[in-house]
Write an enzyme that holds these catalytic residues in place. Structure first.
Site, PDB file in Angstrom:
ATOM      1  N   MET A 101       0.800  -1.349  -0.107  1.00  0.00           N
ATOM      2  CA  MET A 101      -0.089   0.016  -0.032  1.00  0.00           C
ATOM      3  C   MET A 101       0.791   1.146  -0.007  1.00  0.00           C
ATOM      4  O   MET A 101       0.302   2.388   0.170  1.00  0.00           O
ATOM      5  CB  MET A 101      -0.926  -0.056   1.173  1.00  0.00           C
ATOM      6  CG  MET A 101      -1.800  -1.110   1.269  1.00  0.00           C
ATOM      7  SD  MET A 101      -3.462  -1.023   2.120  1.00  0.00           S
ATOM      8  CE  MET A 101      -2.665  -0.644   3.868  1.00  0.00           C
ATOM      9  N   GLY A 102       2.078   0.970  -0.452  1.00  0.00           N
ATOM     10  CA  GLY A 102       3.087   2.390  -0.370  1.00  0.00           C
ATOM     11  C   GLY A 102       3.762   2.587   0.849  1.00  0.00           C
ATOM     12  O   GLY A 102       3.510   1.825   1.968  1.00  0.00           O
ATOM     13  N   GLN A 142      -3.032 -12.219   7.730  1.00  0.00           N
ATOM     14  CA  GLN A 142      -3.124 -11.925   6.385  1.00  0.00           C
ATOM     15  C   GLN A 142      -2.822 -12.775   5.489  1.00  0.00           C
ATOM     16  O   GLN A 142      -3.351 -13.468   4.626  1.00  0.00           O
ATOM     17  CB  GLN A 142      -2.851 -10.277   6.312  1.00  0.00           C
ATOM     18  CG  GLN A 142      -2.522 -10.093   4.879  1.00  0.00           C
ATOM     19  CD  GLN A 142      -2.205  -8.631   4.462  1.00  0.00           C
ATOM     20  OE1 GLN A 142      -2.897  -7.720   5.105  1.00  0.00           O
ATOM     21  NE2 GLN A 142      -1.237  -8.315   3.940  1.00  0.00           N
ATOM     22  N   HIS A 194       9.118   0.973   3.363  1.00  0.00           N
ATOM     23  CA  HIS A 194      10.289   0.919   4.435  1.00  0.00           C
ATOM     24  C   HIS A 194      10.919  -0.283   4.259  1.00  0.00           C
ATOM     25  O   HIS A 194      10.627  -0.967   3.320  1.00  0.00           O
ATOM     26  CB  HIS A 194       9.539   1.258   5.924  1.00  0.00           C
ATOM     27  CG  HIS A 194       8.554   0.091   6.385  1.00  0.00           C
ATOM     28  ND1 HIS A 194       8.759  -1.252   6.167  1.00  0.00           N
ATOM     29  CD2 HIS A 194       7.225   0.350   6.514  1.00  0.00           C
ATOM     30  CE1 HIS A 194       7.571  -1.823   6.456  1.00  0.00           C
ATOM     31  NE2 HIS A 194       6.596  -1.075   6.497  1.00  0.00           N
ATOM     32  N   GLY A 211      11.261  -3.042   5.625  1.00  0.00           N
ATOM     33  CA  GLY A 211      10.233  -4.249   5.612  1.00  0.00           C
ATOM     34  C   GLY A 211       9.728  -4.567   3.976  1.00  0.00           C
ATOM     35  O   GLY A 211       9.987  -5.786   3.858  1.00  0.00           O
ATOM     36  N   HIS A 212       9.281  -3.681   3.576  1.00  0.00           N
ATOM     37  CA  HIS A 212       8.783  -3.736   2.085  1.00  0.00           C
ATOM     38  C   HIS A 212       9.888  -4.043   1.193  1.00  0.00           C
ATOM     39  O   HIS A 212       9.888  -4.997   0.528  1.00  0.00           O
ATOM     40  CB  HIS A 212       8.136  -2.524   1.687  1.00  0.00           C
ATOM     41  CG  HIS A 212       6.939  -2.093   2.167  1.00  0.00           C
ATOM     42  ND1 HIS A 212       6.749  -0.940   2.794  1.00  0.00           N
ATOM     43  CD2 HIS A 212       5.811  -2.621   2.260  1.00  0.00           C
ATOM     44  CE1 HIS A 212       5.527  -0.683   3.333  1.00  0.00           C
ATOM     45  NE2 HIS A 212       4.781  -1.655   3.005  1.00  0.00           N
ATOM     46  N   ASP A 241       1.987  -9.404   9.084  1.00  0.00           N
ATOM     47  CA  ASP A 241       0.899  -9.334   8.946  1.00  0.00           C
ATOM     48  C   ASP A 241       0.398 -11.066   8.763  1.00  0.00           C
ATOM     49  O   ASP A 241       0.000 -11.426   7.668  1.00  0.00           O
ATOM     50  CB  ASP A 241       0.018  -8.717   7.811  1.00  0.00           C
ATOM     51  CG  ASP A 241       0.554  -7.286   7.777  1.00  0.00           C
ATOM     52  OD1 ASP A 241      -0.317  -6.542   8.619  1.00  0.00           O
ATOM     53  OD2 ASP A 241       1.464  -6.719   7.242  1.00  0.00           O
TER      54      ASP A 241
HETATM   55  P1  AMP Z   1       1.348  -3.017   3.336  1.00  0.00           P
HETATM   56  O1  AMP Z   1       1.997  -1.845   2.613  1.00  0.00           O
HETATM   57  O2  AMP Z   1       1.295  -2.486   4.807  1.00  0.00           O
HETATM   58  O3  AMP Z   1       0.105  -3.538   2.765  1.00  0.00           O
HETATM   59  O4  AMP Z   1       2.317  -4.148   3.341  1.00  0.00           O
HETATM   60  C1  AMP Z   1       2.936  -4.749   2.297  1.00  0.00           C
HETATM   61  C2  AMP Z   1       3.633  -6.014   2.681  1.00  0.00           C
HETATM   62  O5  AMP Z   1       4.819  -5.613   3.343  1.00  0.00           O
HETATM   63  C3  AMP Z   1       2.678  -7.037   3.289  1.00  0.00           C
HETATM   64  O6  AMP Z   1       3.000  -8.415   2.887  1.00  0.00           O
HETATM   65  C4  AMP Z   1       3.206  -6.691   4.883  1.00  0.00           C
HETATM   66  O7  AMP Z   1       3.036  -7.814   5.707  1.00  0.00           O
HETATM   67  C5  AMP Z   1       4.817  -6.420   4.576  1.00  0.00           C
HETATM   68  N1  AMP Z   1       5.186  -5.887   5.505  1.00  0.00           N
HETATM   69  C6  AMP Z   1       4.800  -4.785   6.213  1.00  0.00           C
HETATM   70  N2  AMP Z   1       5.678  -4.298   7.205  1.00  0.00           N
HETATM   71  C7  AMP Z   1       6.722  -5.407   7.209  1.00  0.00           C
HETATM   72  C8  AMP Z   1       7.863  -5.695   8.214  1.00  0.00           C
HETATM   73  N3  AMP Z   1       8.147  -4.640   9.280  1.00  0.00           N
HETATM   74  N4  AMP Z   1       8.547  -6.790   7.909  1.00  0.00           N
HETATM   75  C9  AMP Z   1       8.292  -7.547   7.097  1.00  0.00           C
HETATM   76  N5  AMP Z   1       7.230  -7.081   6.051  1.00  0.00           N
HETATM   77  C10 AMP Z   1       6.433  -6.306   6.356  1.00  0.00           C
END
Ligand code: AMP
Length: 290
Positions: free
Chosen positions: A30-31, A153, A34, A36-37, A150
């Site tokens: 979702m942009g 999810q 960081h 993690g992404h 997540d």
């Molecule tokens: P989001 O942009 O929040 O929808 O996240 C996109 C993807 O990045 C999802 O699969 C999340 O689980 C993953 N994600 C978000 N934060 C982290 C993190 N700290 N470490 C690993 N994966 C992450």
């Protein structure tokens, strides 16, 4: 890196890559990207070519009182990060094209989508599985990368892919954390300085559970109490849930099993944060990442 704005063009690119027998990797986000992404992107790059990422702030997974309107949208910084990571394409679908007037088909994983996150955020998971299925249909990836941040999810998406025979393998990647243990999240920018400090309470609670397990505790209630004790010590924290669940169905456990999660959801001020700890049994030993 090519920026792809229409569903038709993304499908065309995917069709081409599949015809050339290439292995498509996909990272949906979702942009507000960081580390993690970016770890998901790096993993995809190791295993696939071409690699596509998407940024789509999916309105269907936000409740009416949630943070859709204030969710960060630093599209230029995000584009620069993905460009630097040298992926092949960034898919930026338009909400009006994803959800045209009269859109009325939803995907729901029964049971799993009704617990924990699903219970606290009604409709959230229905929005997630619906958009993920649409994205998988459009991008046609062989592998799609999700973070264990997540965990529920990701499990639900795995279940959906299996149940609906989608030709994509869902790859789960470990949680990336800040130096002080806070799980990286696009929502962390909402936290002011004092809240940011308080937010470490989630990983501290999980670590307390890990410590108890290290000293031989297997009783879920006792582990839960250890988490609640840490959470109660932080005045800015309002606990939504702190539980020990099995890693398949996310159902509450009496004793930790072969694969379980400690999961927490906590409000710090107005910001709702989640975190978890994967617990894996290796013989008599329990292994965790914290
Ligand atoms: P989001 O942009 O929040 O929808 O996240 C996109 C993807 O990045 C999802 O699969 C999340 O689980 C993953 N994600 C978000 N934060 C982290 C993190 N700290 N470490 C690993 N994966 C992450």
């Amino acid at each position: 890196m090519e920026t792809i704005r229409t569903i038709a063009w993304m499908k065309e690119k995917a069709k081409e890559a599949r015809l050339e027998q290439r292995v498509i990797g996909f990272v949906p986000t979702m942009g507000a990207l960081h580390a993690g992404h970016m770890a998901l992107v790096e993993r995809a790059k190791k295993e696939c070519s071409p690699v596509y990422a998407s940024i789509f702030l999916n309105p269907k997974q936000f409740g009416p009182r949630e943070d859709l309107s204030k969710y960060p949208r630093p599209i230029e910084a995000d584009t620069a990060k993905l460009e630097a990571a040298k992926i092949d394409g960034l898919f930026l679908p338009d909400a009006a094209e994803m959800y045209p007037p009269g859109f009325s088909t939803y995907v729901q994983v029964e049971g799993l989508s009704e617990r924990l996150e699903g219970k606290s955020r009604p409709g959230h998971f229905r929005g997630v599985t619906t958009v993920v299925l649409k994205l998988l249909e459009i991008v046609q990836p062989h592998f799609a990368y999700f973070g264990r941040k997540d965990a529920q999810q990701a499990r639900m998406v795995q279940r959906m892919v299996r149940d609906l025979n989608v030709d994509t393998e869902i790859v789960l990647c470990p949680i990336v954390r800040e130096a002080d243990g806070l799980a990286m999240s696009s929502r962390n920018v909402y936290l002011h300085a004092e809240e940011r400090k308080a937010a470490t309470v989630l990983s501290r609670a999980l670590r307390a559970a890990a410590r108890e397990m290290g000293s031989g505790v297997r009783d879920a209630l006792q582990l839960q109490q250890a988490m609640h004790k840490v959470l109660a010590g932080e005045p800015r924290a309002r606990v939504d849930y702190a539980e020990i669940v099995d890693a398949e169905m996310f159902e509450p456990l009496v004793r930790v099993g072969r694969r379980s999660y400690a999961v927490v959801a906590v409000f710090i001020g107005k910001t709702r944060l989640i975190d978890n700890l994967l617990i894996e049994a290796k013989g008599e030993e329990l292994r965790t990442e914290l």
